[in-house]
Design an enzyme around this catalytic site. Structure first.
Site, PDB file in Angstrom:
ATOM      1  N   LYS A 112       0.824  -1.214   0.000  1.00  0.00           N
ATOM      2  CA  LYS A 112       0.000   0.000   0.000  1.00  0.00           C
ATOM      3  C   LYS A 112       0.859   1.266   0.000  1.00  0.00           C
ATOM      4  O   LYS A 112       0.415   2.321  -0.435  1.00  0.00           O
ATOM      5  CB  LYS A 112      -0.917   0.019   1.227  1.00  0.00           C
ATOM      6  CG  LYS A 112      -1.752  -1.216   1.450  1.00  0.00           C
ATOM      7  CD  LYS A 112      -3.012  -1.211   0.641  1.00  0.00           C
ATOM      8  CE  LYS A 112      -4.081  -2.194   1.055  1.00  0.00           C
ATOM      9  NZ  LYS A 112      -3.731  -3.580   1.300  1.00  0.00           N
TER      10      LYS A 112
HETATM   11  C1  LIG Z   1      -4.349  -4.730   0.805  1.00  0.00           C
HETATM   12  C2  LIG Z   1      -3.572  -5.967   0.766  1.00  0.00           C
HETATM   13  C3  LIG Z   1      -3.885  -6.997  -0.126  1.00  0.00           C
HETATM   14  C4  LIG Z   1      -5.077  -6.940  -1.049  1.00  0.00           C
HETATM   15  O1  LIG Z   1      -4.942  -5.943  -2.040  1.00  0.00           O
HETATM   16  P1  LIG Z   1      -6.233  -5.425  -2.796  1.00  0.00           P
HETATM   17  O2  LIG Z   1      -5.760  -4.309  -3.644  1.00  0.00           O
HETATM   18  O3  LIG Z   1      -7.173  -4.954  -1.715  1.00  0.00           O
HETATM   19  O4  LIG Z   1      -6.793  -6.555  -3.554  1.00  0.00           O
HETATM   20  C5  LIG Z   1      -3.077  -8.115  -0.142  1.00  0.00           C
HETATM   21  N1  LIG Z   1      -2.021  -8.238   0.693  1.00  0.00           N
HETATM   22  C6  LIG Z   1      -1.702  -7.272   1.566  1.00  0.00           C
HETATM   23  C7  LIG Z   1      -0.549  -7.474   2.472  1.00  0.00           C
HETATM   24  C8  LIG Z   1      -2.453  -6.093   1.636  1.00  0.00           C
HETATM   25  O5  LIG Z   1      -2.118  -5.139   2.498  1.00  0.00           O
END
Ligand SMILES: *Cc1c(COP(=O)(O)O)cnc(C)c1O
Length: 498
Positions: A112
């Site tokens: 993120k």
């Molecule tokens: C947010 C997240 C996901 C999922 O990603 P999306 O874009 O919501 O599908 C997978 N793994 C981790 C560690 C995350 O923080």
């Protein structure tokens, strides 16, 4: 380029879509077209820095930002201060034709960061461009990782505040600690008694509530979103699909033009949708493999074309994927419906009213040409962490392990051994307890706290404990605010009034 709403007419600029987050009709903003990267332009990206690739790809989407603005934003977002690897998104060889793209070298150790380090810059510029005088009040629902990344990104950014709602019992200890130790005079953290879907639905309700907007306006605040429903979150994620591809070309693993597969641990469908956008822009992607945990609503959808949410919600060891309502799927549905927003609207109404909708056999079979989906439960995930460590001396976090397991299943089922990039979304240190338990068994973690587990993991993996984890131990913890799922507005306004 302009931006439309998936549910109807809106036609706004890139900066407006980023400033406002969600369209007024409840739909998500989508680009009016996909910029095309010719093979020559793709070749020109090879061997250039992440920052350069980001600037070149983003500029096509963000037409009302100047090139200088984008370059400056990208350079400060992807600085050596923020990321502990100079490649930003390094690609490692795991085994045979499997590669891992590590997206966890940023401030909060999850992918993120890639988007949320850039978003505050894009929002600040968007406020300027649209002469927005109010404070841009970011309101976020998090399943764990977005929260901390957004808090870090917006911390003390002038003209903004950042409020995060997280499910009280739905995040890992480290994730909770990360959020509750954030500094900054403009950050707020609120735990919601409910699961992530309750939390996300609550935030979406606020955005669609005219009264809430009036109250915020009276306080001099413009609510906006840093969830992946904001196009400004999505666009930066498109970049690293190009990075992975050009990296493999550069290393001679593939020749320019040859297709590869990506396998993506999926929750809200933001990350994998960015991969789909990259494909639409001309990146040679064969298959996007969608990996879910036991909350396998997406793997069912890609199997039978019906999205069905009236099912049990499971808490798993990959909490950032504990989601039954994957918001960004709406953007894929919009493309699948040949951009017929009234059809998307009907599906979304059916989802709200009856908890399900079906896209029909023809659309399903079109989607299946690109997407393949399956899931791993916690036992499979745990076994996968152990297996990959034994085989490759590489430690996966539980989210990435879900993807790794599903990739294996995909290869068994299809015999397609196209080179594949596994998107590694988090550092195993964020989930050290579950990772150590997977590697050494229950006994090994008895009586250990999150920091002891991190030390154990350091011994096993030889990868030093990231400073972000070590620091957490000594940071002061802010007093915790908890609210009922029906009281999110009251709790938020009370925080913002302070
Ligand atoms: C947010 C997240 C996901 C999922 O990603 P999306 O874009 O919501 O599908 C997978 N793994 C981790 C560690 C995350 O923080």
């Amino acid at each position: 380029m302009s931006f439309f709403s998936t549910r109807g007419g809106a036609c706004v600029t890139a900066s407006q879509s980023i400033l406002w987050g969600l369209a007024k009709d409840g739909g998500l903003y989508v680009p009016s077209m996909f910029p095309q990267l010719s093979p020559e332009r793709l070749a020109a990206l090879c061997g250039t820095s992440y920052q350069n690739q980001a600037a070149r790809i983003l500029r096509d989407f963000l037409e009302d930002y100047s090139i200088a603005e984008i370059e400056e934003a990208v350079n400060s977002a992807y600085s050596a201060d923020a990321f502990d690897h100079e490649d930003i998104a390094p690609v490692r060889h795991l085994s045979d034709n499997t590669y891992v793209m590590e997206l966890f070298h940023g401030p909060t150790l999850a992918f993120k960061d890639i988007a949320l380090n850039l978003l505050p810059h894009l929002i600040r510029l968007a406020a300027e461009k649209n002469e927005e005088k109010r404070e841009v009040s970011i309101v976020v629902a998090t399943s764990g990782d977005t929260g901390k990344a957004a808090l870090e990104g917006f911390k003390d950014v002038p003209g903004t505040s950042c409020s995060v709602f997280y499910p009280a019992d739905g995040v890992s200890k480290v994730q909770e600690l990360q959020m509750n130790t954030t500094g900054g005079g403009n950050t707020h953290v609120i735990a919601v008694k409910g699961n992530f879907d309750d939390t996300q639905t609550g935030v979406k309700k606020l955005f669609n509530d005219a009264d809430f907007h009036t109250k915020m306006d009276e306080m001099g605040c413009l609510p906006s979103s840093a969830n992946s429903i904001n196009f400004g979150r999505l666009a930066p994620q498109v970049v690293y699909y190009f990075t992975a591809y050009t990296n493999l070309v550069q290393r001679g693993v593939i020749r320019m033009g040859q297709s590869i597969n990506f396998v993506v641990p999926t929750g809200n469908f933001g990350d994998i949708l960015a991969g789909y956008y990259a494909k639409q822009m001309g990146l040679p992607i064969n298959r996007l493999i969608c990996a879910s945990n036991r909350n396998n609503v997406l793997s069912d959808f890609f199997t039978d074309g019906t999205y069905y949410t009236h099912r049990t919600f499971f808490k798993t060891m990959s909490p950032s994927m504990d989601i039954l309502i994957s918001s960004n799927l709406e953007r894929l549905l919009y493309e699948s419906a040949d951009r017929d927003s009234s059809l998307v609207k009907t599906w979304m109404e059916q989802l709200t009213d009856c908890g399900s909708f079906s896209i029909g056999a023809q659309r399903l079979s079109d989607l299946q040409k690109t997407f393949w989906a399956d899931f791993a439960d916690d036992t499979m995930t745990s076994d996968e962490i152990k297996l990959i460590h034994e085989r490759n001396r590489y430690v996966l976090d539980p989210h990435t392990a879900v993807a790794s397991y599903v990739l294996e299943k995909y290869r068994d089922a299809t015999n397609d051994h196209t080179p594949a990039v596994l998107i590694a979304t988090a550092s195993p240190y964020k989930f050290a307890e579950d990772v150590v338990r997977s590697l050494l068994g229950d006994e090994a973690v008895k009586g250990l706290d999150a920091f002891d587990c991190a030390k154990k993991l350091e011994e096993i993996s030889g990868v030093p404990i990231p400073k972000q984890i070590a620091e957490l131990h000594d940071l002061p913890i802010r007093s915790q605010i908890v609210c009922e799922k029906d009281d999110m507005e009251t709790a938020l306004l009370a925080q913002l009034k302070k």
